[in-house]
Design a protein around this motif. Structure first.
Motif, mmCIF file in Angstrom:
data_model
loop_
_atom_site.group_PDB
_atom_site.id
_atom_site.type_symbol
_atom_site.label_atom_id
_atom_site.label_comp_id
_atom_site.label_asym_id
_atom_site.label_seq_id
_atom_site.Cartn_x
_atom_site.Cartn_y
_atom_site.Cartn_z
ATOM 1 N N VAL A 36 0.872 -1.089 0.014
ATOM 2 C CA VAL A 36 0.111 -0.073 0.131
ATOM 3 C C VAL A 36 0.979 1.105 0.025
ATOM 4 O O VAL A 36 1.782 1.386 1.002
ATOM 5 C CB VAL A 36 -0.850 -0.033 1.138
ATOM 6 C CG1 VAL A 36 -1.875 1.167 1.286
ATOM 7 C CG2 VAL A 36 -1.858 -1.134 1.147
ATOM 8 N N LEU A 37 0.746 2.041 -0.940
ATOM 9 C CA LEU A 37 1.432 3.291 -0.969
ATOM 10 C C LEU A 37 0.924 4.293 -0.091
ATOM 11 O O LEU A 37 -0.134 4.689 -0.379
ATOM 12 C CB LEU A 37 1.537 3.847 -2.688
ATOM 13 C CG LEU A 37 2.237 2.759 -3.557
ATOM 14 C CD1 LEU A 37 1.837 3.106 -5.076
ATOM 15 C CD2 LEU A 37 3.318 2.155 -3.247
ATOM 16 N N ALA A 38 1.732 4.836 0.780
ATOM 17 C CA ALA A 38 1.272 5.962 1.739
ATOM 18 C C ALA A 38 2.529 6.660 2.118
ATOM 19 O O ALA A 38 3.552 6.182 2.236
ATOM 20 C CB ALA A 38 0.705 5.429 3.034
ATOM 21 N N ASP A 39 2.169 8.003 2.548
ATOM 22 C CA ASP A 39 3.319 8.732 2.938
ATOM 23 C C ASP A 39 3.277 9.052 4.504
ATOM 24 O O ASP A 39 3.735 9.814 5.090
ATOM 25 C CB ASP A 39 3.528 10.192 2.390
ATOM 26 C CG ASP A 39 2.166 10.979 2.229
ATOM 27 O OD1 ASP A 39 1.364 10.559 2.963
ATOM 28 O OD2 ASP A 39 2.275 11.997 1.543
ATOM 29 N N GLY A 40 1.883 8.477 5.092
ATOM 30 C CA GLY A 40 1.835 8.378 6.555
ATOM 31 C C GLY A 40 0.596 7.869 7.001
ATOM 32 O O GLY A 40 -0.162 7.317 6.021
ATOM 33 N N PHE A 41 0.493 7.619 8.152
ATOM 34 C CA PHE A 41 -1.021 6.867 8.781
ATOM 35 C C PHE A 41 -1.078 7.701 10.000
ATOM 36 O O PHE A 41 -0.223 8.024 10.797
ATOM 37 C CB PHE A 41 -0.882 5.364 8.631
ATOM 38 C CG PHE A 41 0.501 4.636 9.431
ATOM 39 C CD1 PHE A 41 0.034 4.664 10.924
ATOM 40 C CD2 PHE A 41 1.791 4.782 9.149
ATOM 41 C CE1 PHE A 41 0.873 3.929 11.651
ATOM 42 C CE2 PHE A 41 2.666 4.051 9.836
ATOM 43 C CZ PHE A 41 2.322 3.761 11.180
ATOM 44 N N TYR A 42 -2.336 7.261 10.682
ATOM 45 C CA TYR A 42 -2.775 7.734 12.024
ATOM 46 C C TYR A 42 -2.662 6.416 12.831
ATOM 47 O O TYR A 42 -3.282 5.385 12.324
ATOM 48 C CB TYR A 42 -4.190 8.312 12.048
ATOM 49 C CG TYR A 42 -3.813 9.794 11.502
ATOM 50 C CD1 TYR A 42 -3.709 10.718 12.224
ATOM 51 C CD2 TYR A 42 -4.272 9.999 9.953
ATOM 52 C CE1 TYR A 42 -3.738 12.297 11.588
ATOM 53 C CE2 TYR A 42 -4.235 11.215 9.385
ATOM 54 C CZ TYR A 42 -3.781 12.267 10.143
ATOM 55 O OH TYR A 42 -3.971 13.510 9.692
ATOM 56 N N GLU A 43 -2.350 6.551 13.973
ATOM 57 C CA GLU A 43 -2.297 5.704 15.248
ATOM 58 C C GLU A 43 -3.209 6.486 16.397
ATOM 59 O O GLU A 43 -2.714 7.460 16.555
ATOM 60 C CB GLU A 43 -0.949 5.304 15.519
ATOM 61 C CG GLU A 43 -0.956 3.954 16.530
ATOM 62 C CD GLU A 43 -1.453 2.619 15.661
ATOM 63 O OE1 GLU A 43 -2.497 1.849 16.613
ATOM 64 O OE2 GLU A 43 -1.373 2.461 14.568
ATOM 65 N N TRP A 44 -4.012 5.588 16.684
ATOM 66 C CA TRP A 44 -4.861 6.374 17.701
ATOM 67 C C TRP A 44 -4.669 5.766 19.176
ATOM 68 O O TRP A 44 -4.153 4.492 19.309
ATOM 69 C CB TRP A 44 -6.413 6.089 17.502
ATOM 70 C CG TRP A 44 -6.826 6.910 16.387
ATOM 71 C CD1 TRP A 44 -6.598 6.496 15.070
ATOM 72 C CD2 TRP A 44 -7.359 8.152 16.258
ATOM 73 N NE1 TRP A 44 -7.195 7.418 14.312
ATOM 74 C CE2 TRP A 44 -7.861 8.333 14.926
ATOM 75 C CE3 TRP A 44 -8.086 8.700 17.479
ATOM 76 C CZ2 TRP A 44 -8.346 9.511 14.556
ATOM 77 C CZ3 TRP A 44 -8.806 10.277 16.676
ATOM 78 C CH2 TRP A 44 -8.864 10.302 15.407
ATOM 79 N N THR A 45 -4.602 6.545 20.174
ATOM 80 C CA THR A 45 -4.386 6.186 21.665
ATOM 81 C C THR A 45 -5.598 6.868 22.418
ATOM 82 O O THR A 45 -6.077 7.796 22.096
ATOM 83 C CB THR A 45 -2.948 6.403 22.127
ATOM 84 O OG1 THR A 45 -2.957 8.040 22.162
ATOM 85 C CG2 THR A 45 -1.882 5.781 21.365
ATOM 86 N N LYS A 46 -5.724 6.225 23.555
ATOM 87 C CA LYS A 46 -6.790 6.737 24.412
ATOM 88 C C LYS A 46 -6.165 7.266 25.595
ATOM 89 O O LYS A 46 -5.018 6.927 26.164
ATOM 90 C CB LYS A 46 -7.870 5.792 24.912
ATOM 91 C CG LYS A 46 -8.688 5.187 23.975
ATOM 92 C CD LYS A 46 -9.702 4.356 24.471
ATOM 93 C CE LYS A 46 -10.729 3.923 23.450
ATOM 94 N NZ LYS A 46 -11.708 2.914 24.274
ATOM 95 N N ASP A 47 -6.324 8.540 26.194
ATOM 96 C CA ASP A 47 -5.684 9.371 27.286
ATOM 97 C C ASP A 47 -6.262 8.637 28.483
ATOM 98 O O ASP A 47 -7.327 7.918 28.432
ATOM 99 C CB ASP A 47 -5.816 10.730 27.262
ATOM 100 C CG ASP A 47 -7.274 11.245 27.172
ATOM 101 O OD1 ASP A 47 -8.212 10.519 27.603
ATOM 102 O OD2 ASP A 47 -7.241 12.493 26.870
ATOM 103 N N GLN A 48 -5.974 9.109 29.734
ATOM 104 C CA GLN A 48 -6.668 8.636 30.885
ATOM 105 C C GLN A 48 -8.053 8.734 31.177
ATOM 106 O O GLN A 48 -8.899 8.060 31.884
ATOM 107 C CB GLN A 48 -5.646 9.266 32.061
ATOM 108 C CG GLN A 48 -4.433 9.077 32.206
ATOM 109 C CD GLN A 48 -3.560 9.450 33.444
ATOM 110 O OE1 GLN A 48 -4.013 10.498 33.819
ATOM 111 N NE2 GLN A 48 -2.436 8.931 33.572
ATOM 112 N N LYS A 49 -8.478 9.706 30.507
ATOM 113 C CA LYS A 49 -10.012 10.084 30.460
ATOM 114 C C LYS A 49 -10.745 9.170 29.624
ATOM 115 O O LYS A 49 -11.935 9.258 29.567
ATOM 116 C CB LYS A 49 -10.309 11.509 30.341
ATOM 117 C CG LYS A 49 -9.650 12.477 31.158
ATOM 118 C CD LYS A 49 -10.134 13.969 30.845
ATOM 119 C CE LYS A 49 -9.050 14.904 31.434
ATOM 120 N NZ LYS A 49 -9.412 16.250 30.904
ATOM 121 N N GLY A 50 -10.046 8.376 28.570
ATOM 122 C CA GLY A 50 -10.613 7.548 27.652
ATOM 123 C C GLY A 50 -11.032 8.346 26.449
ATOM 124 O O GLY A 50 -11.391 7.702 25.481
#
Length: 107
Positions: A76-90
């Motif tokens: 898959v050709l891409a120049d970036g992607f998003y990774e999601w995290t949850k903070d302490q509040k969700g």
């Protein structure tokens, strides 16, 4: 013709490279995995399985069977992607991961 997009979600068409008979072929494919247990005629749910963890991909049956089949792989050709995290509040926080200022593609 493909127009670059800032954000792509499962089910959208993307340009990918595949190896077909020793030749590299550029084609458009929908991003996501349609599980083998999807019934014929049933509309694919691309959000159901679209992300595999590298730590466990070989252990999960739905993904491990694809690792053994080279014809099912693509780049898959891409120049970036998003990774999601949850903070302490969700609350979710997106992190944009990319190759850097030179604009090299990610593989």
């Amino acid at each position: 013709a493909y127009a670059p997009r800032e954000n792509v979600h499962p089910g959208q068409a993307l340009p990918v490279l595949q190896n077909r008979g020793g030749q590299r072929v550029l084609r458009s494919m929908a991003w996501g995995l349609v599980p083998s247990f999807t019934k014929r005629g049933e509309r694919p749910d691309f959000f159901r399985m679209f992300n595999a963890r590298s730590e466990t991909v070989a252990e999960k049956g739905v993904f491990s069977r694809l690792l053994r089949r080279a014809e099912k792989r693509c780049v898959v050709l891409a120049d970036g992607f998003y990774e999601w995290t949850k903070d302490q509040k969700g609350e979710k926080q997106p992190w944009y991961l990319h190759a850097g200022a030179a604009g090299e593609p990610l593989y």
